[in-house]
Scaffold this motif. Structure first.
Motif, short mmCIF file in Angstrom:
data_model
loop_
_atom_site.label_atom_id
_atom_site.label_comp_id
_atom_site.label_asym_id
_atom_site.label_seq_id
_atom_site.Cartn_x
_atom_site.Cartn_y
_atom_site.Cartn_z
N THR A 119 -74.65 28.55 7.76
CA THR A 119 -75.88 29.24 8.17
C THR A 119 -76.02 29.25 9.68
O THR A 119 -76.38 30.27 10.28
N LEU A 120 -75.72 28.12 10.32
CA LEU A 120 -75.81 28.06 11.78
C LEU A 120 -74.81 29.02 12.42
O LEU A 120 -75.10 29.65 13.44
N PHE A 121 -73.62 29.12 11.83
CA PHE A 121 -72.66 30.10 12.35
C PHE A 121 -73.23 31.51 12.24
O PHE A 121 -73.15 32.30 13.18
N SER A 122 -73.79 31.83 11.08
CA SER A 122 -74.34 33.16 10.87
C SER A 122 -75.44 33.48 11.88
O SER A 122 -75.48 34.57 12.46
N LEU A 123 -76.30 32.51 12.14
CA LEU A 123 -77.39 32.71 13.10
C LEU A 123 -76.89 32.77 14.54
O LEU A 123 -77.47 33.45 15.39
N SER A 124 -75.79 32.07 14.81
CA SER A 124 -75.29 31.99 16.18
C SER A 124 -74.60 33.26 16.64
O SER A 124 -74.19 33.38 17.80
N VAL A 125 -74.44 34.22 15.74
CA VAL A 125 -73.90 35.52 16.13
C VAL A 125 -74.79 36.15 17.21
O VAL A 125 -74.32 36.87 18.09
N ILE A 126 -76.09 35.88 17.15
CA ILE A 126 -77.03 36.34 18.17
C ILE A 126 -76.98 35.34 19.33
O ILE A 126 -77.22 34.13 19.15
N ASP A 127 -76.67 35.83 20.53
CA ASP A 127 -76.35 34.95 21.66
C ASP A 127 -77.46 33.96 21.98
O ASP A 127 -77.20 32.78 22.24
N GLU A 128 -78.72 34.42 21.99
CA GLU A 128 -79.79 33.50 22.37
C GLU A 128 -79.94 32.34 21.39
O GLU A 128 -80.43 31.26 21.74
N ASN A 129 -79.49 32.56 20.16
CA ASN A 129 -79.57 31.48 19.18
C ASN A 129 -78.55 30.36 19.46
O ASN A 129 -78.75 29.23 19.02
N LYS A 130 -77.48 30.68 20.15
CA LYS A 130 -76.48 29.65 20.49
C LYS A 130 -77.14 28.53 21.30
O LYS A 130 -76.86 27.35 21.07
N VAL A 131 -78.00 28.90 22.24
CA VAL A 131 -78.69 27.91 23.06
C VAL A 131 -79.62 27.06 22.20
O VAL A 131 -79.64 25.83 22.29
N THR A 132 -80.40 27.73 21.35
CA THR A 132 -81.37 27.03 20.50
C THR A 132 -80.68 26.06 19.56
O THR A 132 -81.13 24.92 19.37
N ILE A 133 -79.59 26.50 18.95
CA ILE A 133 -78.86 25.66 17.99
C ILE A 133 -78.25 24.45 18.70
O ILE A 133 -78.33 23.32 18.19
N GLY A 134 -77.66 24.67 19.88
CA GLY A 134 -77.10 23.55 20.64
C GLY A 134 -78.16 22.55 21.04
O GLY A 134 -77.96 21.33 20.96
N ALA A 135 -79.32 23.06 21.48
CA ALA A 135 -80.41 22.18 21.93
C ALA A 135 -81.01 21.39 20.77
O ALA A 135 -81.59 20.31 20.97
N ALA A 136 -80.86 21.89 19.54
CA ALA A 136 -81.44 21.21 18.37
C ALA A 136 -80.57 20.04 17.88
O ALA A 136 -80.93 19.37 16.91
N GLY A 137 -79.43 19.81 18.53
CA GLY A 137 -78.59 18.67 18.16
C GLY A 137 -77.55 18.98 17.10
O GLY A 137 -77.03 18.07 16.43
N ALA A 138 -77.21 20.26 16.95
CA ALA A 138 -76.28 20.64 15.89
C ALA A 138 -74.85 20.21 16.17
O ALA A 138 -74.09 19.92 15.24
N ILE A 139 -74.46 20.15 17.44
CA ILE A 139 -73.04 19.98 17.75
C ILE A 139 -72.48 18.64 17.29
O ILE A 139 -71.43 18.60 16.64
N PRO A 140 -73.14 17.49 17.57
CA PRO A 140 -72.58 16.23 17.03
C PRO A 140 -72.49 16.23 15.50
O PRO A 140 -71.53 15.70 14.93
N ALA A 141 -73.48 16.84 14.84
CA ALA A 141 -73.45 16.88 13.38
C ALA A 141 -72.32 17.77 12.88
O ALA A 141 -71.69 17.47 11.86
N LEU A 142 -72.05 18.86 13.58
CA LEU A 142 -70.94 19.73 13.20
C LEU A 142 -69.60 19.03 13.40
O LEU A 142 -68.67 19.17 12.59
N ILE A 143 -69.50 18.26 14.46
CA ILE A 143 -68.27 17.49 14.71
C ILE A 143 -68.07 16.45 13.61
O ILE A 143 -66.95 16.23 13.13
N ASP A 144 -69.16 15.84 13.18
CA ASP A 144 -69.08 14.87 12.08
C ASP A 144 -68.58 15.54 10.81
O ASP A 144 -67.73 15.00 10.09
N LEU A 145 -69.08 16.74 10.52
CA LEU A 145 -68.62 17.49 9.34
C LEU A 145 -67.16 17.91 9.51
O LEU A 145 -66.40 17.94 8.53
#
Length: 634
Positions: free
Chosen positions: A459-485
């Motif tokens: 879902t995060l990938f699907s939403l991140s297609v829109i560029d401004e969402n990339k910033v929001t998703i990164g700021a929400a702490g998604a990256i460490p959790a994605l690395i864990d997955l």
């Protein structure tokens, strides 16, 4: 006095929590024991796993009979860990039973890897349980120790594939016209022997096409083509029953009997426009629509209440009926004899009243009703584009976002997957983000069940297609959790995480977050394990990280040169291209890395890449060879 360890706490520390966890594990074992016996190419793996799990039943029966209250807090946690392993085992067994047999045969290594993962998880969980501290009989203790030993022996053990089956499949996929003997041999080994088997396989492939975002991979097209050959074999050999026995000769001189599965349960006529209702039953559209328009709220065949009145086209069955008619020289009727066409304007597959009914359950229902409604919306959003628009226009998105915080794991899983399916529609992406879903999706990614985490990543990938969402998703702490997955997920989960990370790291700020979270170490581990199936993704992410000021030194410290040179020699065209790009970035302005590359034979690999690589690979190889030439002349 020092702190009390978990093992030293009073034995009744588990209390009501111990009772709950024993009940949960006992239920999980019973559910696995109640699954149908597996068929198809993974039958042995499924049967072995299910058999071992069933043998755990007496342990939890005795603990449950004892009330579970004697469990200490540490023991309760270890049993809870075992419950997690059992949930994964059940999910795997169900996915195999529901999945495509053709895909399982062709991608056997992928599924073997998943079974090994579950086996290791089960063995680890069993090894943490202190059986001496449990109130169980010696007989049960001996049985559990035997099961544990079986899981230990199964770790890392890979059964040999059926070479004849693989040979037959490759031949059938390659050749336009296939020997019926080969097709029959394939159908027998994959347990695709009846019309019902073919219908189930068609549905499984259709689900894979949908999950691929409407752009099926080449392998799915090949499997669909092969399935059509197998279907033709079934229909030609026996158009009148549900077996593969050849009775064609006996049919030549009399009118064919319509298979029961092709008849509408209401009119008993051959269906021309079959549709599926919420109970899973299929009817002729005009007949079931007339039934519903008459005020009926139940399934005529099952006598169960219809949770909604949306009618989903059964394209698979319609194709089978069409093939059967062609084979038997029958012209498909234009209308049903006993049922009139439905009223003009009522042909849409999107049932707004049904969706509104589900919405009310999301809004006001109890936990069970919310779970069921979210599950229905998940399926409706998956089926077609009209449903995705209708569900969003009905206002379901904010309520689904709210359910992302549900304490019920299954409800949470349904909600995040429904949002994933809705996000396929471009307009819905904005609605989901405006409903402040991103932080809650990240929460699911961090703490949900494995399937929920994997779908949250998608879902995060699907939403991140829109560029401004990339910033929001990164700021929400998604990256460490994605690395864990990326480290812990199934192969599908790892690929979902990698795809999301790649897309997010296009934004510079997210590159820094990923590097600080230690992504390079994990990518290098995936890169040196070609059997893990993640080399493509790992290289693609490294190629965009290496251009970052923090990324280049982090990659350089991981001793990447030997691996990159090896990939340039033997990798796929895309991987050779990315390896050259990473190596070029590392060597630019770094004499030490350039020297290491030359010593490991990079020049020879680069010259070959100049001849056979992609355009981008040739450019990178030429630039790198020029750097080496300049260094040698200096």
């Amino acid at each position: 006095m020092g702190p009390t360890t978990d093992e030293e706490k009073p034995e009744n520390g588990g209390g009501r929590g111990g009772i709950a966890v024993v009940e949960a594990v006992s239920t999980a074992v019973a559910e696995i024991a109640g699954l149908p016996e597996s068929r198809g190419p993974l039958r042995r793996l499924c049967c072995d796993l299910a058999r071992r799990v069933k043998l755990l039943g007496p342990l939890f029966d005795e603990l449950r009979d004892g009330g579970g209250g004697s469990l200490g807090e540490f023991q309760a946690r270890t049993i809870a860990s075992l419950h997690g392993a059992l949930v994964r085992a059940k999910e795997l067994l169900v996915s195999v039973d529901d999945g495509s047999k053709l895909y399982q045969a062709l991608q056997r290594e992928t599924f073997v890897y998943r079974f090994l993962e579950v086996t290791e998880h089960m063995e680890k969980a069993l090894s943490e349980v202190s059986y001496d501290k449990l109130d169980i009989s010696e007989e049960v203790k001996e049985q559990i120790e035997l099961v544990h030993a079986q899981f230990q022996r199964a770790k890392g053990k890979i059964d040999s594939p059926d070479l004849q089956l693989l040979k037959d499949l490759n031949w059938a996929l390659r050749e336009k016209y296939c020997d019926p003997i080969v097709l029959k041999r394939i159908s027998e080994k994959l347990q695709l022997r009846t019309i019902n088997d073919m219908k189930k396989e068609s549905v499984a492939l259709h689900e894979m096409v949908i999950s691929s975002g409407g752009e099926p991979k080449e392998c799915l097209k090949d499997m669909s083509s092969l399935l059509k050959k197998l279907k033709d074999c079934v229909v030609v050999e026996n158009p009148t029953s549900d077996t593969l026995e050849n009775k064609t000769s006996s049919m030549k001189h009399r009118s064919p009997i319509i298979p029961d599965d092709f008849r509408c349960p209401i009119s008993l006529e051959l269906m021309t426009d079959p549709v599926i209702v919420s109970t899973g039953q299929t009817y002729e559209r005009s007949c079931i629509q007339k039934w519903i328009d008459g005020g009926h709220k139940t399934c005529p065949k099952m006598q169960q209440n219809l949770s909604h009145t949306a009618l989903t086209p059964n394209f698979v069955l319609k194709s089978l009926i069409s093939q059967w008619c062609d084979t038997n020289g029958i012209e498909l009727p234009k209308k049903q004899g006993n049922c009139r066409d439905k009223k003009p304007g009522s042909h849409s597959d999107c049932d707004c009243p049904g969706i509104n009914s589900l919405l009310q359950k999301l809004k006001n229902g109890n936990q069970d009703e919310q779970r069921a409604a979210a599950g229905e919306l998940r399926l409706l959003a998956k089926r077609n584009a009209d449903n995705r628009v209708c569900i969003a226009e009905a206002g379901a998105i904010p309520f689904l976002v709210e359910l992302l915080s549900s304490p019920d794991p299954r409800t949470q899983e349904h909600a995040v997957t429904a949002l994933l399916n809705l996000s396929i529609n471009e307009s819905n992406k904005g609605n989901i983000v405006n409903a402040r879903a991103i932080p809650r999706i990240v929460g699911v990614l961090q703490n949900g069940s494995m399937e929920a985490r994997e779908n949250a990543a998608a879902t995060l990938f699907s939403l991140s297609v829109i560029d401004e969402n990339k910033v929001t998703i990164g700021a929400a702490g998604a990256i460490p959790a994605l690395i864990d997955l990326l480290c812990q997920g199934s192969l599908r989960g790892k690929k979902d995480a990698a795809t999301a990370l790649f897309n997010l790291c296009i934004y510079q700020g997210n590159k820094v977050k990923a590097i600080k979270a230690g992504i390079v170490e994990h990518l290098m581990r995936l890169l040196v394990d070609p059997s893990g199936g993640m080399m493509d993704e790992a290289l693609a992410i490294l190629a965009i990280l290496v251009g970052n000021a923090d990324g280049k030194p982090a990659i350089a410290l991981s001793n990447p040169i030997p691996v990159l040179v090896g990939v340039m020699r033997t990798g796929s065209p895309r991987n050779r291209e990315n390896a050259a790009a990473v190596l070029w970035s590392l060597c630019t302005g770094d004499v030490q890395q350039l020297s290491a590359a030359r010593e490991l034979g990079a020049e020879e690999a680069l010259k070959e890449l100049m001849e056979t690589g992609t355009d981008r690979a040739k450019r990178k190889a030429g630039s790198l060879l020029e750097l080496m030439r300049q260094a040698s002349e200096a």
